[in-house]
Structures are given as structure tokens and as C-alpha cells.
Write a protein that holds these residues in place. Structure first.
Motif, PDB file in Angstrom:
ATOM      1  N   HIS A   1       0.866  -1.191   0.000  1.00  0.00           N
ATOM      2  CA  HIS A   1       0.000   0.000   0.000  1.00  0.00           C
ATOM      3  C   HIS A   1       0.898   1.235   0.000  1.00  0.00           C
ATOM      4  CE1 HIS A   1      -3.753   2.192   1.794  1.00  0.00           C
ATOM      5  NE2 HIS A   1      -2.859   3.112   1.416  1.00  0.00           N
TER       6      HIS A   1
ATOM      7  N   HIS B   1       1.444   5.337  -1.987  1.00  0.00           N
ATOM      8  CA  HIS B   1       1.024   6.405  -2.918  1.00  0.00           C
ATOM      9  C   HIS B   1       2.311   7.133  -3.319  1.00  0.00           C
ATOM     10  CE1 HIS B   1      -3.203   6.519  -0.959  1.00  0.00           C
ATOM     11  NE2 HIS B   1      -2.482   5.894  -0.053  1.00  0.00           N
TER      12      HIS B   1
ATOM     13  N   ARG C   1       4.512  18.721   1.253  1.00  0.00           N
ATOM     14  CA  ARG C   1       3.470  19.044   2.239  1.00  0.00           C
ATOM     15  C   ARG C   1       3.996  18.996   3.678  1.00  0.00           C
ATOM     16  NH1 ARG C   1      -1.151  15.213   0.269  1.00  0.00           N
ATOM     17  NH2 ARG C   1      -1.967  15.622   2.346  1.00  0.00           N
TER      18      ARG C   1
ATOM     19  N   TYR D   1      -6.100  17.101  10.358  1.00  0.00           N
ATOM     20  CA  TYR D   1      -5.986  16.654   8.957  1.00  0.00           C
ATOM     21  C   TYR D   1      -7.206  17.124   8.161  1.00  0.00           C
ATOM     22  CZ  TYR D   1      -5.245  13.282   5.126  1.00  0.00           C
ATOM     23  OH  TYR D   1      -5.044  12.685   3.903  1.00  0.00           O
TER      24      TYR D   1
ATOM     25  N   ILE E   1      -4.967  16.334   0.139  1.00  0.00           N
ATOM     26  CA  ILE E   1      -4.891  15.631  -1.142  1.00  0.00           C
ATOM     27  C   ILE E   1      -4.928  16.621  -2.310  1.00  0.00           C
ATOM     28  CG2 ILE E   1      -6.121  14.008  -2.653  1.00  0.00           C
ATOM     29  CD1 ILE E   1      -7.048  12.583  -0.034  1.00  0.00           C
TER      30      ILE E   1
ATOM     31  N   TYR F   1      -3.644  11.209  -7.240  1.00  0.00           N
ATOM     32  CA  TYR F   1      -3.233  12.610  -7.148  1.00  0.00           C
ATOM     33  C   TYR F   1      -3.371  13.283  -8.515  1.00  0.00           C
ATOM     34  CZ  TYR F   1      -1.424  11.547  -2.502  1.00  0.00           C
ATOM     35  OH  TYR F   1      -1.308  11.168  -1.189  1.00  0.00           O
TER      36      TYR F   1
ATOM     37  N   HIS G   1     -10.409   9.313  -4.799  1.00  0.00           N
ATOM     38  CA  HIS G   1      -9.592   9.699  -3.644  1.00  0.00           C
ATOM     39  C   HIS G   1     -10.142  10.985  -3.034  1.00  0.00           C
ATOM     40  CE1 HIS G   1      -5.124  10.140  -2.155  1.00  0.00           C
ATOM     41  NE2 HIS G   1      -5.929   9.679  -1.223  1.00  0.00           N
TER      42      HIS G   1
ATOM     43  N   TYR H   1     -11.434   5.972  -1.413  1.00  0.00           N
ATOM     44  CA  TYR H   1     -11.330   6.533  -0.068  1.00  0.00           C
ATOM     45  C   TYR H   1     -12.742   6.630   0.487  1.00  0.00           C
ATOM     46  CZ  TYR H   1      -9.479   9.842   3.492  1.00  0.00           C
ATOM     47  OH  TYR H   1      -9.091  10.471   4.647  1.00  0.00           O
TER      48      TYR H   1
ATOM     49  N   HIS I   1      -9.768   1.919   1.212  1.00  0.00           N
ATOM     50  CA  HIS I   1      -9.343   2.706   2.376  1.00  0.00           C
ATOM     51  C   HIS I   1     -10.585   2.840   3.264  1.00  0.00           C
ATOM     52  CE1 HIS I   1      -7.003   6.402   3.932  1.00  0.00           C
ATOM     53  NE2 HIS I   1      -8.103   6.319   4.673  1.00  0.00           N
TER      54      HIS I   1
ATOM     55  N   HIS J   1      -6.404   0.303   6.631  1.00  0.00           N
ATOM     56  CA  HIS J   1      -6.484   1.177   7.820  1.00  0.00           C
ATOM     57  C   HIS J   1      -7.341   0.493   8.890  1.00  0.00           C
ATOM     58  CE1 HIS J   1      -4.406   4.743   6.287  1.00  0.00           C
ATOM     59  NE2 HIS J   1      -5.007   4.517   5.134  1.00  0.00           N
TER      60      HIS J   1
ATOM     61  N   ASP K   1       1.943   2.808   3.568  1.00  0.00           N
ATOM     62  CA  ASP K   1       0.994   3.859   3.176  1.00  0.00           C
ATOM     63  C   ASP K   1       1.760   5.102   2.727  1.00  0.00           C
ATOM     64  OD1 ASP K   1      -1.379   5.180   2.678  1.00  0.00           O
ATOM     65  OD2 ASP K   1      -1.814   5.625   4.776  1.00  0.00           O
TER      66      ASP K   1
ATOM     67  N   ASN L   1       2.848   8.253   1.628  1.00  0.00           N
ATOM     68  CA  ASN L   1       2.149   9.341   0.932  1.00  0.00           C
ATOM     69  C   ASN L   1       2.572  10.670   1.547  1.00  0.00           C
ATOM     70  OD1 ASN L   1      -0.005  10.625   2.752  1.00  0.00           O
ATOM     71  ND2 ASN L   1      -0.457   8.443   3.065  1.00  0.00           N
TER      72      ASN L   1
ATOM     73  N   GLY M   1       0.931  13.166   2.753  1.00  0.00           N
ATOM     74  CA  GLY M   1       0.121  13.803   3.781  1.00  0.00           C
ATOM     75  C   GLY M   1       0.159  13.070   5.098  1.00  0.00           C
ATOM     76  N   SER M   2      -0.458  11.888   5.111  1.00  0.00           N
ATOM     77  CA  SER M   2      -0.652  11.221   6.399  1.00  0.00           C
ATOM     78  C   SER M   2       0.434  10.209   6.742  1.00  0.00           C
ATOM     79  CB  SER M   2      -2.011  10.504   6.400  1.00  0.00           C
ATOM     80  OG  SER M   2      -2.027   9.491   5.418  1.00  0.00           O
TER      81      SER M   2
END
Ligand code: NIG
Ligand code: FE
Length: 409
Positions: free
Chosen positions: A73, A75, A82, A95, A105, A145, A178, A215, A243, A266, A318, A320, A322-323
């Protein structure tokens, strides 16, 4: 024996991940022929003298051989930065608040749309190489994205190119669902309809979609909204992952199971009925501790209940912007144990055998068995528990994918 193997690797210690435990073999041997495993077992069980069995014999003086790790998993194809959002979260913003103010995103979407294909490859490639150094021969890469045909295509082509360049096995996942892009603001159903009728079939036609993801969350899409898109994917023979239930229990895990999903990812908030649905459907629980830690979440996934229900658990980065800016699957393994209470054996199977299941690749990779792809990692470690134990431990000494040694930079 009719034909010599291409190669025979002898190692003091081998962990096959074949079965419910590490599958340890002392003084082990792995035969490789045409990119596949032709022998796995103790050196004492070899059907002859090593030099008479293979054209090349490699005797590893120390360390441990395992299946190459799988990051099921990620991205990792995205443009832009970011890190400022990290600072904003540390200063108290959530978030969801950052997403609502145009960050999140959508910020990555704007940067990824702007980047040329060459630029996108140039900045994404080192992330895949970092995973290779961490023992990863197989990785999943999601789109999501782009949120338009052109950019989703650019992302998925970039993912395929990464596999060609590094020699890793890349599985592509279409994550058009997403977020709702700015041009569809207030019209999420129109956007999903475009994905279903235009973007998904076009990408699938080009062979760019190994699986579909979405998502499912109150700040993204509901199960009712996603059902038609998933149905269209299944009609095209494309497997589903989701997700699900990360920030609230919105029935996501059950939706993934309804479509015989490969994984529900998740699942911090998944309740008893979702777990039962996953167990019945054979859907893998994708455990992603990076996002939990980075977002400062407090509700952990129901590990004990998943274990009790017999749901296979995978662990991934995961990765990515952002998170979960997490570039190490072994760090994810550590966090899965230290923060979520998985055992080191579970985290090992979570990045090998069960991660392969989460990608539908269990017949090809994720454990060391005769007939499977020769995907191996060699570690300066004595025991596979150390893969979960170290945070920032020694990188892989070597990684093979389909019997070919990856160039580790
Ligand atoms: O946590 N599918 C949702 N989102 C990603 C994070 C995306 C981002 O913030 O850029 C995830 O898996
Ligand atoms: Fe994710």
C-alpha cells in the motif's frame, strides 16, 4: 537431474514465511532456475553436491535470507511538498481542517497535475529505491493525485516505468475516487460517474489497472456512492481494495468484503460485523501504523479481534505526502508491533505472505516455495524478529526480484 539450476544460494539462516510462522531453516539452500525457486530446504537435503547442481553457487558467509519484502500500500508517485502541513498539525490544526482549507490531497493533486511526466518520474523514483534498500522487491503504487484522465494516466505510467527501471514488481492501483477535484466541486456523483464510465475503462484498456481502490470516509465518499464504481471494476475483472474505517466506522470494511476485496486498509474503526464480513470473504486487513502515528490518532485497529476471527493481516507503509511520509516498510513493521500490538511473527508475515495475498500474488511471491518467483532479501541479521525490532537497522545486503539482483544505491 536433467538440467543445472542457474544459481544456488547457501545461507546460515533462511526464513521461508511458508506456513504460520517464520519457517526457519538453519544452513538453508535456495535453488533458482529461470527466475523461479527450484529448491528450498536444508543444505543437508540437497539432492547432490552444490557444484553439481547449479551453474553458480553463492555461499553467504553470514546473515539471513527471507522472502523479499512487499509494500502492498503506497502512494509514492506524487509531486509537491506538504511538510508545512506537518507543522500545521503540530500547531493544532487537524488533517480534516487542512483538507477543508485547500491543503491535503488537493494540494498534491495541483502539484502532480503541473509536473511533467519526466519530472514526476525523477522525484518518485528515489522513493521506490529507498524501499528497495529496505528489502522491498514488490510494491503497490496507487494513483489518486490526478483526479482526471490525463494525470491519473501519467501517474500509473510512471508507476509502471519505476518497475522497469528498478527491476521491482510494481502493482498499479487506480484510486481516482480519492477526493472530488475542484472542477467537480459539489458534484461528487458526477465525478464518480465520469470515473466509472470513462476514466476506469480507458485506463483498464491500457493495462494500467491491476486493482481499484477508493477513499471511503465522511470526508471523502460513502459506501453507497462507491458501490457502482466497484461493480464496474469487478465487471472488468479488476479486484477491489478500500481505504476503510480509518477515522470512523462507515461500513467500509464490509463493502470491501461484499466485493470479495483483496484488502480493507487502515480499519481503525471497523466493528464486529465488518470483521466477520472480512473473515468470510477472505479479505486481508491492511494495517498502516504510519498514518496513525503521523496523524496522532488514538483509536487502534482491532488487532486482537482480527486475529481471533482468523483475518490475515498485512502491514505496509501507506507512503504518501500527507498522512504517512514513511519510507521504510521495516519501520512500519516495528510500529505495527510497538504501537498496535502485533507480534513480530505477524508483522513478518504481514510484509511477506499476507502482503502477497493483499495483492492477489500469493501464488507468485511472499514466501519461499518451489515454483514461486525467486524474490529474496539478504540481511545482516541473525533472526527475522530483528526485522521488526530495529528502527533504522542495517539496510538489506541484497535483494533479488525474479532471480535478478536489484541494484541498491
Ligand atoms: O492515508 N486515501 C486516503 N489518503 C491517503 C493520504 C492522502 C494524502 O493526505 O495525501 C492515505 O492513505
Ligand atoms: Fe493510503
Amino acid at each position: 537431474m536433467s538440467e543445472l539450476w542457474d544459481r544456488l544460494i547457501l545461507a546460515p539462516s533462511v526464513a521461508t514465511a511458508d506456513g504460520d510462522g517464520y519457517g526457519l531453516i538453519e544452513n538453508g539452500a535456495i535453488g533458482i532456475h529461470n527466475g523461479l525457486i527450484s529448491f528450498v530446504g536444508a543444505q543437508s537435503a540437497l539432492p547432490g553436491q552444490p557444484q553439481l547442481l547449479a551453474r553458480e553457487v553463492e555461499e553467504l558467509a553470514d546473515g539471513l535470507l527471507t522472502p523479499a519484502l512487499i509494500d502492498a500500500h503506497t502512494h509514492l508517485v506524487f509531486a509537491g511538498r506538504r511538510a508545512d502541513e506537518f507543522e500545521r498539525r503540530l500547531a493544532g490544526e487537524s488533517y480534516a481542517q487542512i483538507a477543508a482549507s485547500g491543503g491535503g490531497i488537493r494540494a498534491s493533486v495541483a502539484a502532480t497535475r503541473q509536473a511533467s511526466a519526466e519530472e514526476l518520474l525523477r522525484i518518485s523514483l528515489p522513493r521506490a529505491r529507498a524501499l528497495a534498500a529496505d528489502g522491498v522487491a514488490t510494491l503497490e503504487i496507487k494513483s489518486g493525485y490526478g483526479l482526471d484522465l490525463e494525470t491519473e494516466t501519467k501517474q500509473l505510467r510512471c508507476a509502471r516505468q519505476i518497475g522497469k527501471i528498478t527491476g521491482q514488481r510494481v502493482c498499479t492501483t487506480f484510486l481516482g475516487a480519492h477526493a472530488v477535484p475542484a472542477e467537480f466541486k459539489g458534484r461528487p456523483d458526477d465525478y464518480l460517474e465520469m470515473l466509472r464510465t470513462q476514466v476506469l475503462p480507458t485506463l483498464a484498456e491500457q493495462g494500467l489497472v491491476d486493482a481499484i481502490d477508493a477513499y471511503c470516509e465522511h470526508l471523502a465518499f460513502s459506501t453507497e456512492q462507491l458501490r457502482p464504481l466497484f461493480q464496474a471494476a469487478v465487471n472488468l475483472g479488476i479486484p477491489v481494495k478500500l481505504h476503510a474505517d480509518q477515522l470512523s466506522d462507515c461500513g467500509g470494511a464490509a463493502l470491501a468484503a461484499e466485493f470479495s476485496g483483496l484488502s480493507a486498509d487502515h480499519i481503525e474503526y471497523t466493528g464486529a460485523s465488518g470483521i466477520e464480513a472480512m473473515a468470510n470473504a477472505g479479505t486481508v486487513a491492511m494495517i498502516l501504523p504510519g498514518a496513525y502515528v503521523v496523524l496522532g490518532e488514538t483509536t487502534r485497529p482491532p488487532i486482537a479481534a482480527l486475529r481471533k476471527a482468523g483475518v490475515d493481516m498485512a502491514v505496509a507503509t501507506d507512503l504518501n505526502p500527507g498522512s504517512s511520509p514513511l519510507l521504510s516498510v521495516r519501520a512500519a513493521m516495528h510500529l505495527a508491533c510497538a504501537v498496535f500490538g502485533m507480534t513480530p511473527t505477524e508483522s513478518f508475515l504481514g510484509t511477506t505472505k499476507n502482503a502477497a495475498r493483499a495483492l492477489g500474488l500469493q501464488e507468485q511471491t511472499g514466501s519461499l516455495c518451489v515454483g514461486m518467483s525467486a524474490d529474496l532479501a539478504w540481511w545482516a541479521l541473525d533472526h527475522p524478529v530483528e526485522l521488526s525490532y530495529w528502527l533504522g537497522g542495517p539496510p538489506a545486503k541484497a535483494v533479488w526480484c525474479r532471480g535478478i539482483r536489484l541494484k541498491l544505491s
